[in-house]
Design a protein around this motif. Structure first.
Motif, mmCIF file in Angstrom:
data_model
loop_
_atom_site.group_PDB
_atom_site.id
_atom_site.type_symbol
_atom_site.label_atom_id
_atom_site.label_comp_id
_atom_site.label_asym_id
_atom_site.label_seq_id
_atom_site.Cartn_x
_atom_site.Cartn_y
_atom_site.Cartn_z
ATOM 1 N N TYR A 39 -4.799 -7.519 -1.408
ATOM 2 C CA TYR A 39 -4.136 -6.273 -1.495
ATOM 3 C C TYR A 39 -4.693 -5.061 -2.396
ATOM 4 O O TYR A 39 -4.867 -3.827 -2.040
ATOM 5 N N ASN B 60 -14.131 -3.579 -0.073
ATOM 6 C CA ASN B 60 -12.926 -3.505 0.428
ATOM 7 C C ASN B 60 -12.902 -3.069 1.819
ATOM 8 O O ASN B 60 -13.680 -3.345 2.525
ATOM 9 N N ASP C 132 0.828 4.145 -2.924
ATOM 10 C CA ASP C 132 0.786 5.496 -2.716
ATOM 11 C C ASP C 132 1.934 6.433 -3.144
ATOM 12 O O ASP C 132 1.849 7.653 -3.775
ATOM 13 N N THR D 74 -5.932 -1.909 -0.285
ATOM 14 C CA THR D 74 -5.227 -0.434 -0.845
ATOM 15 C C THR D 74 -6.229 0.198 -1.365
ATOM 16 O O THR D 74 -6.104 1.517 -1.046
ATOM 17 N N SER D 75 -7.329 -0.322 -1.986
ATOM 18 C CA SER D 75 -8.207 0.474 -2.806
ATOM 19 C C SER D 75 -8.971 1.389 -1.822
ATOM 20 O O SER D 75 -9.640 2.324 -1.979
ATOM 21 N N PRO E 138 0.862 -1.103 -0.027
ATOM 22 C CA PRO E 138 -0.066 0.149 -0.008
ATOM 23 C C PRO E 138 0.701 1.246 -0.041
ATOM 24 O O PRO E 138 0.576 2.165 -0.793
ATOM 25 N N TYR F 85 -6.923 0.285 -10.140
ATOM 26 C CA TYR F 85 -6.557 -1.079 -9.692
ATOM 27 C C TYR F 85 -7.024 -2.091 -10.528
ATOM 28 O O TYR F 85 -8.249 -2.057 -11.099
ATOM 29 N N VAL G 142 -5.902 4.358 -0.436
ATOM 30 C CA VAL G 142 -5.054 5.109 -1.643
ATOM 31 C C VAL G 142 -6.049 5.288 -2.837
ATOM 32 O O VAL G 142 -6.477 4.336 -3.395
#
Length: 325
Positions: free
Chosen positions: A225, A302, A179, A229-230, A175, A238, A233
């Motif tokens: 991930y 998410n 970013d 991460t979504s 992550p 994605y 960030v």
């Protein structure tokens, strides 16, 4: 009638299925078959920096003029790049889907000029495939991540088309790197690249290649991930890769936050017709669930709430096995 269009890295796609970089996207004829079967975009077969250098080195070994080394190296590179640019032009003139050029590189300064040529040839985006295993005992831990960032900065500053990055799963803090890549100019990330699999032949006692193709079981890291991460960030797209073999897998990826998915092994195994099956499966699921657009369910699962985050962050089997005795 449901709407399966999506947006990935600023590109408008008629559906979320992208043909991943491979031999399947190496020629106009092969790409046309993918397009005829409904693919939303294609990533061209990668141009490998290391392969070009090896070809140049091989030519120099047979040359009687060592002082011509620079000329030979540049000639080989120019020839390979010219072929690649011609492929982009031919596909763009014949096909009506976004074409993403792919560069497999490991140095920040090697491809900035080429990126401009890619853009001029008509590519809609560039996918950077920076895949390297650090084995130097004395290398600083942040050197590898800095290399990613430097390459993205160098190329993104030279072109107006979107730059995306296909990442390896062998990174300590994914992550945080994503970013930084976003801040460096990347418009999208693909999770994950499939690395070469090392195996051992115990009868011949030698190293050999492991299985080349993925299975749907390989999707889990991408789901984890992207889901994590979504949620934290934003302002970057994605794309899920490695293990997308069915409509179910594609839907899972979108539910955790993917804008699109890349397919490769499933197409090799089942042929380009599998693309249509996956698209039909997505549409049928959306109709059954009452979704009219992909955006309505993208990222619903998410890590934006504590319960989901806990599921994505869990690394131990203790809780599972304690209930399975």
């Amino acid at each position: 009638m449901v709407d399966i269009t999506t947006t990935y890295a600023g590109l408008k796609l008629k559906n979320p299925i992208i043909a991943a970089s491979s031999g399947l996207t190496a020629t106009l004829e092969k790409v046309q078959k993918l397009v005829d079967n409904g693919v939303g975009a294609i990533v061209l077969k990668s141009l490998f920096e290391e392969q070009i250098e090896m070809q140049g080195a091989s030519m120099m070994e047979t040359s009687d003029y060592p002082e011509a080394a620079d000329y030979i190296a540049e000639y080989v590179k120019s020839e390979e790049i010219a072929k690649y640019l011609e492929l982009i032009k031919n596909i763009k003139s014949a096909c009506d889907v976004p074409v993403i050029a792919s560069i497999n590189c490991f140095r920040a300064d090697a491809w900035t000029d080429f990126a401009k040529n890619i853009e001029s040839a008509g590519a809609d985006a560039i996918e950077l495939n920076v895949m390297r295993l650090e084995t130097d005992l004395f290398a600083a831990s942040d050197n590898f991540e800095s290399q990613y960032i430097d390459i993205v900065k160098g190329i993104a500053s030279q072109v107006k088309i979107p730059v995306t990055v296909k990442l390896s799963s062998h990174i300590s803090n994914i992550p945080a790197l994503i970013d930084k890549l976003r801040a460096a100019g990347a418009k999208g990330v693909v999770l994950f690249n499939r690395s070469y699999r090392t195996d051992v032949n115990i009868e011949n006692e030698c190293l050999t290649s492991g299985k080349i193709f993925t299975t749907e079981a390989d999707l889990h890291d991408s789901l984890r991930y992207i889901g994590l991460t979504s949620a934290v960030v934003k302002k970057i797209s994605y794309c899920a890769s490695t293990g997308v073999h069915s409509a179910e897998a594609a839907i899972k990826a979108i539910l955790v936050g993917a804008d699109a998915v890349q397919m490769c092994s499933a197409i090799y195994k089942e042929g380009p017709e599998v693309i249509g099956k996956v698209l039909k499966g997505i549409e049928e699921w959306m109709q059954r669930k009452g979704y009219q657009t992909v955006e309505e369910f993208r990222g619903r699962l998410n890590a934006s709430d504590i319960k989901s985050a806990t599921m994505f962050e869990r690394m131990q089997f203790m809780k599972y096995f304690s209930k399975s005795k």
